[in-house]
Design a protein around this motif. Structure first.
Motif, PDB file in Angstrom:
ATOM      1  N   VAL A 103       0.851  -1.196   0.000  1.00  0.00           N
ATOM      2  CA  VAL A 103       0.000   0.000   0.000  1.00  0.00           C
ATOM      3  C   VAL A 103       0.882   1.241   0.000  1.00  0.00           C
ATOM      4  O   VAL A 103       1.804   1.362   0.815  1.00  0.00           O
ATOM      5  CB  VAL A 103      -0.930   0.018   1.230  1.00  0.00           C
ATOM      6  CG1 VAL A 103      -1.797   1.271   1.223  1.00  0.00           C
ATOM      7  CG2 VAL A 103      -1.794  -1.232   1.256  1.00  0.00           C
ATOM      8  N   GLN A 104       0.620   2.159  -0.920  1.00  0.00           N
ATOM      9  CA  GLN A 104       1.384   3.398  -1.059  1.00  0.00           C
ATOM     10  C   GLN A 104       0.466   4.581  -0.754  1.00  0.00           C
ATOM     11  O   GLN A 104      -0.537   4.781  -1.438  1.00  0.00           O
ATOM     12  CB  GLN A 104       1.929   3.523  -2.487  1.00  0.00           C
ATOM     13  CG  GLN A 104       2.706   2.306  -2.971  1.00  0.00           C
ATOM     14  CD  GLN A 104       4.089   2.212  -2.342  1.00  0.00           C
ATOM     15  OE1 GLN A 104       4.758   3.230  -2.173  1.00  0.00           O
ATOM     16  NE2 GLN A 104       4.518   1.002  -2.007  1.00  0.00           N
ATOM     17  N   LEU A 105       0.828   5.361   0.256  1.00  0.00           N
ATOM     18  CA  LEU A 105       0.061   6.539   0.632  1.00  0.00           C
ATOM     19  C   LEU A 105       0.986   7.741   0.627  1.00  0.00           C
ATOM     20  O   LEU A 105       2.210   7.604   0.505  1.00  0.00           O
ATOM     21  CB  LEU A 105      -0.555   6.356   2.021  1.00  0.00           C
ATOM     22  CG  LEU A 105      -1.348   5.065   2.255  1.00  0.00           C
ATOM     23  CD1 LEU A 105      -1.824   5.016   3.703  1.00  0.00           C
ATOM     24  CD2 LEU A 105      -2.525   4.993   1.300  1.00  0.00           C
ATOM     25  N   SER A 106       0.404   8.921   0.761  1.00  0.00           N
ATOM     26  CA  SER A 106       1.242  10.117   0.851  1.00  0.00           C
ATOM     27  C   SER A 106       0.671  11.058   1.901  1.00  0.00           C
ATOM     28  O   SER A 106      -0.537  11.095   2.145  1.00  0.00           O
ATOM     29  CB  SER A 106       1.335  10.825  -0.513  1.00  0.00           C
ATOM     30  OG  SER A 106       0.070  11.303  -0.913  1.00  0.00           O
ATOM     31  N   ALA A 107       1.588  11.798   2.531  1.00  0.00           N
ATOM     32  CA  ALA A 107       1.220  12.788   3.545  1.00  0.00           C
ATOM     33  C   ALA A 107       1.892  14.102   3.175  1.00  0.00           C
ATOM     34  O   ALA A 107       3.104  14.128   2.894  1.00  0.00           O
ATOM     35  CB  ALA A 107       1.656  12.323   4.933  1.00  0.00           C
ATOM     36  N   SER A 115      -2.431  16.711   5.107  1.00  0.00           N
ATOM     37  CA  SER A 115      -3.405  16.162   4.170  1.00  0.00           C
ATOM     38  C   SER A 115      -2.845  14.856   3.621  1.00  0.00           C
ATOM     39  O   SER A 115      -1.622  14.690   3.498  1.00  0.00           O
ATOM     40  CB  SER A 115      -3.688  17.154   3.036  1.00  0.00           C
ATOM     41  OG  SER A 115      -2.491  17.495   2.355  1.00  0.00           O
ATOM     42  N   PHE A 116      -3.740  13.943   3.299  1.00  0.00           N
ATOM     43  CA  PHE A 116      -3.329  12.591   2.926  1.00  0.00           C
ATOM     44  C   PHE A 116      -3.953  12.194   1.593  1.00  0.00           C
ATOM     45  O   PHE A 116      -5.092  12.568   1.282  1.00  0.00           O
ATOM     46  CB  PHE A 116      -3.755  11.601   4.015  1.00  0.00           C
ATOM     47  CG  PHE A 116      -3.282  12.008   5.385  1.00  0.00           C
ATOM     48  CD1 PHE A 116      -1.955  11.900   5.735  1.00  0.00           C
ATOM     49  CD2 PHE A 116      -4.180  12.527   6.311  1.00  0.00           C
ATOM     50  CE1 PHE A 116      -1.505  12.297   6.987  1.00  0.00           C
ATOM     51  CE2 PHE A 116      -3.758  12.927   7.564  1.00  0.00           C
ATOM     52  CZ  PHE A 116      -2.416  12.813   7.907  1.00  0.00           C
ATOM     53  N   ALA A 117      -3.212  11.433   0.814  1.00  0.00           N
ATOM     54  CA  ALA A 117      -3.699  10.927  -0.466  1.00  0.00           C
ATOM     55  C   ALA A 117      -3.467   9.429  -0.512  1.00  0.00           C
ATOM     56  O   ALA A 117      -2.533   8.899   0.109  1.00  0.00           O
ATOM     57  CB  ALA A 117      -2.997  11.629  -1.630  1.00  0.00           C
ATOM     58  N   TYR A 118      -4.315   8.758  -1.285  1.00  0.00           N
ATOM     59  CA  TYR A 118      -4.333   7.297  -1.312  1.00  0.00           C
ATOM     60  C   TYR A 118      -4.048   6.802  -2.733  1.00  0.00           C
ATOM     61  O   TYR A 118      -3.912   7.618  -3.650  1.00  0.00           O
ATOM     62  CB  TYR A 118      -5.698   6.808  -0.800  1.00  0.00           C
ATOM     63  CG  TYR A 118      -5.936   7.254   0.626  1.00  0.00           C
ATOM     64  CD1 TYR A 118      -5.594   6.443   1.697  1.00  0.00           C
ATOM     65  CD2 TYR A 118      -6.462   8.521   0.886  1.00  0.00           C
ATOM     66  CE1 TYR A 118      -5.776   6.873   3.004  1.00  0.00           C
ATOM     67  CE2 TYR A 118      -6.643   8.956   2.186  1.00  0.00           C
ATOM     68  CZ  TYR A 118      -6.294   8.127   3.242  1.00  0.00           C
ATOM     69  OH  TYR A 118      -6.447   8.560   4.523  1.00  0.00           O
ATOM     70  N   THR A 140       4.861   8.423   1.475  1.00  0.00           N
ATOM     71  CA  THR A 140       5.760   9.473   1.011  1.00  0.00           C
ATOM     72  C   THR A 140       5.364  10.780   1.683  1.00  0.00           C
ATOM     73  O   THR A 140       4.178  11.130   1.735  1.00  0.00           O
ATOM     74  CB  THR A 140       5.685   9.619  -0.519  1.00  0.00           C
ATOM     75  OG1 THR A 140       4.326   9.862  -0.909  1.00  0.00           O
ATOM     76  CG2 THR A 140       6.166   8.360  -1.204  1.00  0.00           C
ATOM     77  N   VAL A 141       6.362  11.473   2.202  1.00  0.00           N
ATOM     78  CA  VAL A 141       6.116  12.651   3.031  1.00  0.00           C
ATOM     79  C   VAL A 141       6.719  13.880   2.364  1.00  0.00           C
ATOM     80  O   VAL A 141       7.911  13.882   2.014  1.00  0.00           O
ATOM     81  CB  VAL A 141       6.720  12.446   4.435  1.00  0.00           C
ATOM     82  CG1 VAL A 141       6.470  13.659   5.315  1.00  0.00           C
ATOM     83  CG2 VAL A 141       6.116  11.197   5.092  1.00  0.00           C
ATOM     84  N   THR A 142       5.912  14.893   2.173  1.00  0.00           N
ATOM     85  CA  THR A 142       6.362  16.143   1.556  1.00  0.00           C
ATOM     86  C   THR A 142       5.889  17.331   2.392  1.00  0.00           C
ATOM     87  O   THR A 142       5.052  17.178   3.286  1.00  0.00           O
ATOM     88  CB  THR A 142       5.809  16.281   0.124  1.00  0.00           C
ATOM     89  OG1 THR A 142       4.376  16.162   0.167  1.00  0.00           O
ATOM     90  CG2 THR A 142       6.360  15.186  -0.783  1.00  0.00           C
ATOM     91  N   ARG A 165      11.416  18.151  -1.361  1.00  0.00           N
ATOM     92  CA  ARG A 165      12.033  16.829  -1.248  1.00  0.00           C
ATOM     93  C   ARG A 165      10.965  15.802  -0.860  1.00  0.00           C
ATOM     94  O   ARG A 165      10.022  16.121  -0.140  1.00  0.00           O
ATOM     95  CB  ARG A 165      13.138  16.855  -0.190  1.00  0.00           C
ATOM     96  CG  ARG A 165      13.827  15.526   0.009  1.00  0.00           C
ATOM     97  CD  ARG A 165      15.083  15.668   0.811  1.00  0.00           C
ATOM     98  NE  ARG A 165      15.726  14.391   1.039  1.00  0.00           N
ATOM     99  CZ  ARG A 165      16.927  14.238   1.558  1.00  0.00           C
ATOM    100  NH1 ARG A 165      17.623  15.317   1.911  1.00  0.00           N
ATOM    101  NH2 ARG A 165      17.441  13.057   1.739  1.00  0.00           N
ATOM    102  N   ILE A 166      11.132  14.566  -1.352  1.00  0.00           N
ATOM    103  CA  ILE A 166      10.205  13.483  -1.030  1.00  0.00           C
ATOM    104  C   ILE A 166      10.936  12.468  -0.155  1.00  0.00           C
ATOM    105  O   ILE A 166      11.952  11.908  -0.568  1.00  0.00           O
ATOM    106  CB  ILE A 166       9.684  12.798  -2.306  1.00  0.00           C
ATOM    107  CG1 ILE A 166       8.910  13.797  -3.169  1.00  0.00           C
ATOM    108  CG2 ILE A 166       8.791  11.610  -1.938  1.00  0.00           C
ATOM    109  CD1 ILE A 166       8.462  13.221  -4.507  1.00  0.00           C
ATOM    110  N   ASN A 167      10.426  12.267   1.047  1.00  0.00           N
ATOM    111  CA  ASN A 167      10.958  11.242   1.941  1.00  0.00           C
ATOM    112  C   ASN A 167       9.933  10.126   2.082  1.00  0.00           C
ATOM    113  O   ASN A 167       8.731  10.323   1.855  1.00  0.00           O
ATOM    114  CB  ASN A 167      11.278  11.836   3.318  1.00  0.00           C
ATOM    115  CG  ASN A 167      12.505  12.721   3.268  1.00  0.00           C
ATOM    116  OD1 ASN A 167      13.409  12.499   2.451  1.00  0.00           O
ATOM    117  ND2 ASN A 167      12.548  13.729   4.117  1.00  0.00           N
ATOM    118  N   ARG A 168      10.420   8.967   2.457  1.00  0.00           N
ATOM    119  CA  ARG A 168       9.519   7.818   2.548  1.00  0.00           C
ATOM    120  C   ARG A 168       9.738   7.092   3.871  1.00  0.00           C
ATOM    121  O   ARG A 168      10.877   6.935   4.326  1.00  0.00           O
ATOM    122  CB  ARG A 168       9.778   6.861   1.383  1.00  0.00           C
ATOM    123  CG  ARG A 168       8.834   5.664   1.332  1.00  0.00           C
ATOM    124  CD  ARG A 168       8.909   4.990  -0.045  1.00  0.00           C
ATOM    125  NE  ARG A 168      10.239   4.458  -0.318  1.00  0.00           N
ATOM    126  CZ  ARG A 168      10.527   3.163  -0.365  1.00  0.00           C
ATOM    127  NH1 ARG A 168       9.581   2.268  -0.165  1.00  0.00           N
ATOM    128  NH2 ARG A 168      11.741   2.750  -0.636  1.00  0.00           N
TER     129      ARG A 168
END
Length: 215
Positions: A103-107, A115-118, A140-142, A165-168
């Motif tokens: 599962v890949q999500l983003s914050a 805010s979060f995306a799915y 992934t955190v931005t 920058r994108i961190n994970r």
């Protein structure tokens, strides 16, 4: 030191890293306890030598400077440091997000909100991070403006949210339930209210939630 267990009894709760609810948080909690007891052992050894310096002056006086250097500089610290460093390397290596989680999500952080995306770009309007329980999740955190830090203490370690920058980070919850996260980097006057809730669902419920949100 005798009061330490009583003090640590207060280290539980929604934002406690010592009350883990996932395998990665459990690794971090174990590392914390290993470091804590390692520090206790070193403290006791130093206090014993300190007491001997007063109570057994003649015995201490028989030691040569060379013996003090070897004992205090090698025999005493090396086993403790090897144990602590080895534990940190083994447990820390297990935290690295190798490969891709199912599962890949983003914050995304902005002052002072998350805010979060799915998967497939789905965005929910409830400002809650939904994850499946019992499965590793890559996030992934931005950041939009300043440096923030994404941290859910009961599920794992923290990672910085840096503009441009994108961190994970990989997290996992053992069981369905509610958990709390908090920005762990001071980011301005609204830093103390920059927290968020995490809802861990049974995998089938999580899939159904995503399906409903994507309609």
């Amino acid at each position: 030191m005798a009061a330490t267990p009583l003090a640590l009894a207060g280290c539980s709760g929604e934002l406690s890293a010592l009350d883990p609810a996932g395998p990665r948080a459990a690794n971090l909690a174990l590392l914390w306890w290993v470091m804590f007891w390692g520090a206790v052992v070193l403290f006791v050894l130093v206090m014993v030598l300190f007491a001997l310096a007063y109570l057994r002056t003649e015995w201490i006086g028989r030691l040569t400077p060379g013996q003090w250097i070897v004992g205090g500089g090698l025999v005493l610290p090396v086993p403790v440091l090897v144990l602590l460093t080895g534990t940190a390397l083994v447990l820390g290596e297990q935290l690295l997000p190798r490969g891709a989680a199912p599962v890949q999500l983003s914050a995304h952080a902005s002052r002072w909100h998350w805010s979060f995306a799915y998967p497939d770009g789905t965005i929910m309007s409830d400002d809650i991070l939904h994850i499946p329980a019992g499965q590793p999740v890559d996030i992934t955190v931005t950041a939009e403006d300043v440096i923030h830090a994404f941290w859910i203490p009961r599920l794992g370690g923290k990672i910085d949210a840096i503009p441009g920058r994108i961190n994970r980070i990989r997290l996992e919850a053992d069981a369905p339930g509610s958990y709390w996260g908090q920005c762990a980097e001071y980011c301005g006057e609204g830093h103390d209210i920059m927290f968020f809730r995490v809802e861990a669902h049974a995998p089938d419920d999580f899939a159904a939630l995503l399906g409903e949100a994507s309609r």
